[in-house]
Design an enzyme around this catalytic site. Structure first.
Site, short mmCIF file in Angstrom:
data_model
loop_
_atom_site.label_atom_id
_atom_site.label_comp_id
_atom_site.label_asym_id
_atom_site.label_seq_id
_atom_site.Cartn_x
_atom_site.Cartn_y
_atom_site.Cartn_z
N CYS A 67 -17.62 82.55 -38.43
CA CYS A 67 -16.59 83.14 -37.83
C CYS A 67 -16.92 84.71 -37.40
CB CYS A 67 -15.20 83.23 -38.80
SG CYS A 67 -14.71 81.68 -39.31
N ARG A 120 -19.59 83.33 -32.28
CA ARG A 120 -19.69 82.83 -33.79
C ARG A 120 -18.68 81.71 -34.14
NH1 ARG A 120 -22.61 86.38 -37.08
NH2 ARG A 120 -21.58 85.44 -38.76
N TRP A 130 -14.52 79.58 -36.65
CA TRP A 130 -14.97 78.35 -36.77
C TRP A 130 -14.45 77.58 -37.96
CZ3 TRP A 130 -18.27 75.16 -39.87
CH2 TRP A 130 -18.79 74.54 -39.12
N ASN A 142 -14.84 85.59 -43.19
CA ASN A 142 -15.93 84.69 -42.62
C ASN A 142 -16.56 84.16 -43.86
OD1 ASN A 142 -18.13 83.67 -41.44
ND2 ASN A 142 -19.14 85.55 -41.54
N GLY A 143 -16.56 82.80 -44.03
CA GLY A 143 -17.21 82.17 -45.24
C GLY A 143 -16.41 81.32 -45.88
N GLU A 146 -37.14 68.89 -30.77
CA GLU A 146 -36.33 70.12 -30.20
C GLU A 146 -35.78 70.00 -29.04
OE1 GLU A 146 -35.33 72.50 -31.19
OE2 GLU A 146 -34.84 74.14 -29.41
N LYS A 192 -31.54 70.05 -28.25
CA LYS A 192 -31.09 70.88 -27.17
C LYS A 192 -30.05 70.02 -25.96
CE LYS A 192 -31.86 73.97 -28.13
NZ LYS A 192 -32.29 74.92 -29.23
N GLU A 232 -26.91 69.23 -28.24
CA GLU A 232 -25.88 70.12 -28.51
C GLU A 232 -25.25 70.63 -27.33
OE1 GLU A 232 -27.21 73.55 -30.63
OE2 GLU A 232 -29.27 73.60 -29.54
N HIS A 272 -41.59 49.72 -34.34
CA HIS A 272 -40.89 49.46 -35.79
C HIS A 272 -39.50 49.11 -35.71
CE1 HIS A 272 -45.19 49.49 -36.99
NE2 HIS A 272 -45.45 50.73 -36.36
N LYS A 289 -23.03 80.06 -33.83
CA LYS A 289 -24.30 80.51 -33.51
C LYS A 289 -25.03 80.78 -34.74
CE LYS A 289 -27.63 82.17 -31.28
NZ LYS A 289 -28.86 81.15 -30.71
C1 AGP Z 1 -30.14 75.68 -32.25
O1 AGP Z 1 -30.11 75.60 -30.83
C2 AGP Z 1 -29.06 75.32 -32.87
N1 AGP Z 1 -27.88 76.05 -32.58
C3 AGP Z 1 -29.13 75.66 -34.71
O2 AGP Z 1 -29.96 74.54 -34.77
C4 AGP Z 1 -29.87 76.53 -35.24
O3 AGP Z 1 -31.13 76.78 -34.72
C5 AGP Z 1 -29.90 76.55 -36.54
O4 AGP Z 1 -28.55 76.50 -36.79
C6 AGP Z 1 -30.60 77.65 -37.54
O5 AGP Z 1 -30.04 78.83 -37.28
P1 AGP Z 1 -30.97 80.20 -37.54
O6 AGP Z 1 -32.22 80.00 -37.04
O7 AGP Z 1 -30.20 81.55 -36.96
O8 AGP Z 1 -31.21 80.11 -39.03
#
Ligand code: AGP
Length: 609
Positions: A2, A27, A74, A100-101, A482, A486, A489, A505, A604
């Site tokens: 958050c 966030r 969030w 937040n938390g 990766e 991308k 998400e 396999h 984020k």
């Molecule tokens: C990346 O596109 C993601 N949103 C997510 O996997 C991110 O890389 C992960 O949460 C780690 O975050 P950080 O690098 O801030 O630790």
């Protein structure tokens, strides 16, 4: 997760709160709210959905208020709804809290409040429990009540509290969730992240774990957990508000993809001295240290973990040290073989990812030396590390990590070369050769970005797919992971990545007429093998995009479309092959009408387990 923001001063609070929340919306963005003090009362306004909804319901009578707190959520406890949105209040609405938390033991306290104190709850959140608990302890001293409350809390939190009986202050506490205080003149600010403050100040205090801070209009007092006043150096933020703006791009994600040549240039060139030696300010490892390490352990989450996979390859190849890579949320719950002869590398854009932070602490307890690769300066991971490699990518606002990832790759390459030089595995001419290759990377990315019409075209043809597969061999599998993350998400397409040799396999059973398969083929010695894997999926009806190295025209005979990356040595190919695939994810997401910068269900910075 958050975003939290606070303002106290002689100016109007509402614009500061809204501006701050706008900067923090990445966030979390499923609901938002504010609490302000006005004319002897606290007023709370909150709504479900984006900040734009909140803007519609505030203003009017509250416009002149000079103290307030704001939150963008969030969801963890309770679905996104008006009731569950922050701020939360006590029964008489005299105390308002944003959080937040996660308050881990909130259920026990909630049961006690319901059964013994007769409190009825308005929301399903853990945060509302905090508001009632502060009320229970409140006896005319808000600081004391907040301190007594956090003593009862387990978990992670950044809290901000205001109270109508003491309208001249905001109290905030931090444990494992980021908190910064902005220093103004006759006004002070509070936020979970620096971009929220940049419009007003570049001078901040970074609040440490277990510290409490009391903000008034003209004072900021920080206390440690024993109640001692703490001195804190002012941290001056060097980047400005513009670097956290879209700068003419439709989305932050697109802007950040295009910023990669510069970000990488900065990451490399700030680390080279006049003689071409790699000198990494903040990393003080000596050749003696290097000789001592019998293992490197890389731990991270999500995209940062994928960077770690490439990092493993680079360190093993260039420095000849054995490397393990683990996902932070898994690492924490095994019994890793880590001791004082281990170099532990934590990788994190935000530097606040809780699983990564807790893994780092575990490794520290076991005696490892901690090096972190971090983007956000002054973040928790950076502060708790022995050595820090800052990626200098600038603020990354899009939830999908792009420039942070490629600069993490560069960080690993530089570290691997440095380690190889220090332990004598790399001779000087190879070291220079590799460094020269690296310096060309920004220009090669520019070459890719100059014309992206092929990417746009394919995205417009494939955006309606229900599933997309990625495959590769060697370093290309890491890039495939990766690229797949991308895409999923931000497009919400069910995509996954697999080592091409593993296909037969089991997974090949999923390939049918028209299945779209992205095949990465950049590794010289694996080109033929990849050609065979492409033929295998083609034989089952797949439509194949191949991403390959310049000159490998043979692949055109088997793939339906081919994207070439400029010539580069195999080890550095992941930095180039990911660029078009980031763009592909972007254009597919756009075509599907998604909110590219703020994809559903994500945030984020993941500060909960
Ligand atoms: C990346 O596109 C993601 N949103 C997510 O996997 C991110 O890389 C992960 O949460 C780690 O975050 P950080 O690098 O801030 O630790």
């Amino acid at each position: 997760m958050c975003g939290i923001v606070g303002y106290i001063g002689e100016n109007k609070a509402l614009p500061v709160l809204i501006n701050g929340l706008t900067k923090l919306e990445y966030r979390g963005y499923d609901s938002a709210g504010i609490a302000v003090y006005n004319d002897g009362e606290l007023f709370v306004k909150k709504c479900k959905g984006r900040l734009s909804n909140l803007k519609e319901i505030i203003g009017g009578d509250l416009e002149d208020t000079v103290i307030g707190i704001g939150h963008t959520r969030w969801a963890t406890h309770g679905e996104p709804s008006v009731e569950n949105a922050h701020p939360h209040t006590n029964v008489s609405s005299s105390i308002a809290v944003i959080h937040n938390g996660i308050f881990e033991n909130y259920m026990a306290v909630k049961d006690w409040l319901i059964n013994d104190m007769n409190i009825s709850f308005k929301s399903e959140t853990d945060t509302e429990v905090i508001a009632h608990l502060i009320d229970y302890y409140y006896d005319g001293d808000l600081l004391d009540a907040v301190n007594k409350t956090v003593e009862k809390m387990r978990g992670s939190y950044a809290l901000a509290v205001i109270c109508k009986q003491e309208p001249d202050k905001i109290i905030a506490v931090r444990k494992d969730s980021p908190l910064v205080v902005g220093i103004g003149e006759n006004e002070n600010f509070l936020a979970s992240d620096i971009p929220a403050l940049l419009k007003y100040t570049r001078n901040v205090y970074l609040i440490e774990n277990n510290e409490t801070v009391v903000l008034t209009k003209d004072s900021i007092v920080i206390y440690d957990e024993l109640g001692h006043k703490m001195d804190r150096e002012v941290y001056h933020v060097t980047w400005d508000e513009e670097s956290a703006e879209k700068d003419g791009f439709e989305h932050f994600t697109l802007k950040e993809i295009y910023e990669q040549p510069k970000a990488i240039y900065d990451t490399i060139n700030r680390r080279l001295d006049d003689n071409g030696n790699i000198t990494i300010e903040g990393v003080n490892l000596t050749s003696e240290d290097l000789k001592k390490f019998n293992k490197v352990y890389i731990v991270a989450c999500g995209t940062a973990y994928h960077a770690g996979l490439v990092g493993r390859y680079a360190i093993e190849k260039f420095a000849n040290i054995s490397v393990e890579v683990d996902i932070a949320s898994e690492f924490r719950y095994r019994e890793p073989f880590i001791d004082e002869n281990t170099l532990f590398i934590a990788v994190s854009q935000s530097g606040e990812t809780l699983d990564t932070l807790q893994s780092l602490r575990e490794a520290k307890r076991r005696g490892a030396r901690i090096l972190s690769i971090v983007n956000v300066v002054g973040s928790s991971v950076a502060r708790e590390s022995d050595d820090v490699f800052y990626t200098w990518a600038g603020p990354e606002i899009g939830v999908a990590s792009t420039k942070a990832y490629t600069t993490q790759l560069i960080a690993f390459y530089l570290l691997a070369l440095k380690f190889g030089e220090l332990n004598g595995h790399l001779d000087r001419s190879r070291y220079n050769e590799l460094l020269d290759e690296m310096k060309k990377i920004p220009d090669k990315i520019d070459e890719i970005l100059v014309d992206v019409s092929n990417v746009q075209q394919l995205a417009s043809e494939q955006f309606n797919n229900e599933s997309i597969f990625f495959m590769g061999r060697g370093l290309d599998v890491d890039s495939a992971f990766e690229a797949s993350l991308k895409l999923k998400e931000i497009s919400y397409i069910n995509s996954f990545a697999i080592a091409a040799g593993e296909l037969k396999h089991g997974t090949i059973a999923l390939i049918e007429n028209g299945t779209f398969v992205v095949s990465l083929a950049t590794q010289e010695k694996l080109l033929e093998k990849m050609g065979s894997n492409i033929k295998e999926v083609k034989a089952r009806g797949a439509c194949v995009l191949a991403v390959t190295r310049f000159g490998n025209t043979e692949i055109e005979k088997v793939a339906d479309s081919v994207w070439y990356i400029p010539e580069i040595i195999d080890e550095f190919a992941p930095v180039l092959s990911i660029i078009s695939l980031q763009l592909f994810a972007y254009y597919v997401s756009l075509a599907r009408g998604n909110d590219v910068d703020k994809p559903r269900n994500l945030a984020k910075s993941v500060t909960v387990e």
